[in-house]
Design an enzyme around this catalytic site. Structure first.
Site, PDB file in Angstrom:
ATOM      1  CD  GLU A   2      -3.026   0.116   2.402  1.00  0.00           C
ATOM      2  OE1 GLU A   2      -2.966   1.111   3.131  1.00  0.00           O
ATOM      3  OE2 GLU A   2      -3.634  -0.912   2.698  1.00  0.00           O
ATOM      4  CG  HIS A   4      14.887 -11.402  -0.117  1.00  0.00           C
ATOM      5  ND1 HIS A   4      14.343 -12.565  -0.598  1.00  0.00           N
ATOM      6  CD2 HIS A   4      13.910 -10.815   0.613  1.00  0.00           C
ATOM      7  CE1 HIS A   4      13.099 -12.669  -0.178  1.00  0.00           C
ATOM      8  NE2 HIS A   4      12.809 -11.632   0.565  1.00  0.00           N
TER       9      HIS A   4
END
Lengths: 333, 360
Positions: free
Chosen positions: A73, A132
């Site tokens: 978000e 990552h």
């Protein structure tokens, strides 16, 4: 905030501060200074931050200004600082970073500003494997409309983060997980609430006459280590800490190359279409080209996804010996 | 050695299990299920193997022999084992990073899983993947980016439908990823492993609706007790039949619990209490539940189960020994496997003079 006090000498106070704490201080000061600034990201509030960079801020500023979000978000408006737990996760939101943040000012002919900072750890860590460990400097720096900043030490971290927060444009602020716990000296000036470093200006960390080393983030430290070793052999390296990837301080690089006649770029990211590649192109297009006594050498990560096994990982990133080797090859010694 | 003979044990028993909450379904999984002695012993062994393997990984991580990220599955064993009990190895499965248990149930061995964790050449991915990137046939990892595996799972299911092979794809994600999952129309099972915490964020804080089984909107859903292996098995059987008969996907929410923190760098007690963890362990542990059922129905003896424990422990110890003594991958492996089934390629090393080689 953890720091060790040095000794008082006249009015000079020398303190050591870890990069993580410098970032924390920068955000704390800017949150205090401007009500419109707020921080959102995964685990930044109650968990104190996945890497503890936002420790204490939720306690001090509360739910309104330090917001835990589910992973992808991102909200615009106000002056958000958006933390990505790592920049690998920013790919989930990259459409927003590029199409909503980077291009909006242009598309609206200057009407709609996007004063947002995207920050988080970038590049390789230790044993976190392929998904990552990627460096996103080249990807973001490719896009007009974004500013891309890559601090190395605590002073960089604090001064550049404050600058990024105060900037009215979207800034991608790339930290480094392995640097968070590293302490550096902070001058009194750097500790002040108004300490802001200009985005777009590099710093010469070490002057030298024989070869220019240009780097950003953690590799700056490696360059300084290589320079220390080479100094014993009479080779003096000038080490430039880029600080900003976009805009890049091309003038500083050119001035140095015109002095040393040799250039080696050092980065953790992949070689193709990378930061070093861009520096090579810029040098060829400018006045410094005629001063080169040898082609520019790029020292980069190996062109593979990051492996997990330690021996493979160690050999996937530039080591100090690779930098030394490359400098000597460039100088033909 | 047990003094009782095989004939002394009850060969099978019927158990009453919790009813599943349903969403947009007229029927529900059965609440009376049959477990045979052989099945029980097998499930016990596998769950115990996962449990012991994860605890060994914890130990090796603390000794810094395992590096990077390590997300442990202890507490959630009933999910992996229950699901596998109702699908075939020819079906497909994909999950996120809490994947060691699934790597085992999907055909990996403890030895190659542990050697992958320690980054050795005998690892299931030759040491190149690590904890989050393990694969077997019809098991697509092991995925590090939260929620990313869901569209991949949808793609695998589409391939199954396209090829008409009546295979299923089981696609797992966690409560933390649930806010990212999009609904797709194809024949597969979405399974949300709701272990109540997305890293440090409890489900109440993360989502307006924590009825994950309802969040498929147009997709029917089931809420299942994920600590009870028999519930998971029965619900999976129900969902698999539903999918295979052409009725479309089902979203199963397995309510489960992880004893460890999110990963080895999370102590797991800043956002929940030790009392809570202890309570789940004492009242709902999946292995204890199965053990109690079998013992109280005379389906196995305590000695027999202890023997299995001993065998499992030995298997884990042997695997750990291998994982800590097997050499690291050779440097020649560094650049291999960039591409599949392709000509050998030259790869740039850290500097222009380092020309490395990659073979498929």
């Amino acid at each position: 905030m953890s720091f060790l006090r040095g000794s008082f000498i006249d009015a000079l106070v020398v303190l050591q501060m870890m990069v993580r704490d410098a970032l924390n201080q920068a955000m704390d000061e800017e949150l205090e200074r401007d009500e419109r600034v707020f921080l959102l990201g995964e685990e930044v509030a109650q968990y104190d931050g996945a890497y503890k960079v936002s420790r204490g801020l939720w306690k001090k500023y509360g739910d309104q200004r330090i917001i835990d979000t589910p992973i992808s978000e991102v909200r615009a408006g106000l002056r958000p600082i958006c933390e990505f737990m790592t920049f690998n996760f920013s790919m989930q939101a990259i459409d927003q970073v590029i199409n909503s943040a980077a291009k909006t000012c242009y598309m609206s002919a200057g009407f709609q500003a996007v004063p947002i900072v995207f920050r988080g750890p970038n590049g390789s860590s230790a044993g976190v494997a392929a998904q990552h460990s990627q460096c996103f400097a080249a990807w973001y720096a490719h896009c007009p409309g974004l500013k891309v900043v890559s601090p190395w030490n605590s002073e960089d971290a604090k001064g550049l983060l404050k600058a990024a927060i105060r900037d009215d444009n979207p800034v991608v602020f790339m930290e480094n997980e392995l640097m968070y716990g590293v302490p550096f000296e902070m001058s009194e000036e750097a500790l002040s609430k108004d300490f802001v470093l200009p985005i777009g200006k590099a710093k010469i960390e070490r002057p030298g006459n024989h070869v220019t080393l240009v780097s950003h983030s953690r590799c700056v430290g490696h360059c300084l280590d290589a320079a220390a070793v080479l100094a014993k052999e009479g080779i003096e390296c000038e080490v430039i800490n880029l600080r900003s990837i976009r805009p890049m301080d091309t003038d500083a690089i050119e001035a140095s190359v015109m002095k040393t006649n040799h250039l080696v770029t050092v980065e953790g990211g992949w070689p193709q279409f990378g930061v070093g590649a861009e520096i090579c192109a810029k040098i060829m297009e400018g006045p410094a080209f005629n001063y080169l006594d040898a082609p520019v050498t790029r020292v980069t990560g190996v062109d593979i996804p990051m492996p997990y096994a330690k021996i493979l990982e160690d050999n996937s990133v530039p080591q100090i010996k690779d930098i030394i080797f490359s400098i000597k090859k460039t100088l033909n010694v | 050695m047990s003094a009782r003979t095989y004939a002394d044990f009850t060969p099978e028993a019927t158990f009453e299990i919790k009813k599943c909450d349903t969403f947009k379904l007229d029927e529900a999984p059965a609440t009376q299920v049959v477990l045979t002695r052989d099945e029980g012993l097998e499930y016990y062994r596998i769950m115990q193997t996962i449990r012991r393997m994860e605890l060994k990984a914890d130990q090796l991580y603390k000794q810094k022999i395992i590096r990077g990220f390590c997300h442990l599955y202890d507490g959630q064993e009933a999910c992996a084992v229950g699901i596998e009990a109702s699908i075939n190895l020819s079906d497909h499965l994909i999950t996120a990073y809490r994947a060691h248990g699934y790597t085992l149930t999907r055909g990996g061995t403890v030895k190659e899983i542990m050697a992958e964790l320690t980054g050795r050449r005998g690892g299931i991915a030759k040491g190149k993947g690590g904890s989050m990137h393990m694969y077997t046939k019809h098991f697509y990892g092991g995925n590090g980016i939260v929620g990313a595996q869901v569209p991949l799972g949808a793609g695998v299911a589409l391939a199954c439908k396209y090829q008409g092979n009546n295979q299923l794809c089981v696609c797992l994600y966690g409560d933390g990823a649930a806010n990212q999952v999009c609904s797709l129309e194809t024949s597969f099972n979405f399974i949300c492993e709701n272990n109540r915490y997305g890293m440090g964020t409890s489900v109440e804080r993360a989502a307006a609706s924590t009825d994950y089984f309802r969040r498929g909107e147009f997709i029917p859903g089931l809420r299942v007790d994920g600590m009870d292996l028999l519930c998971v098995r029965e619900a999976t059987r129900f969902a698999a039949d539903h999918c295979r008969s052409g009725k479309g996907p089902i979203l199963m929410e397995l309510q489960t619990y992880r004893y460890h923190g999110h990963s080895m760098s999370d102590p797991g007690v800043s956002y929940r209490t030790r009392e809570e963890i202890q309570e789940v362990r004492s009242k709902s542990d999946p292995i204890s539940m199965l053990k109690d059922r079998m013992l109280s129905n005379n389906m196995a003896s305590i000695e027999e189960l202890k023997e299995i424990d001993v065998e499992v422990r030995k298997e884990i110890e042997d695997a750990a020994l291998f994982a800590t003594t097997d050499p690291e991958p050779p440097l020649e492996e560094l650049c291999n496997h960039i591409y599949y089934n392709d000509a050998a390629v030259e790869v740039r090393g850290t500097n222009p003079w380092a020309k490395l080689k990659s073979v498929s």
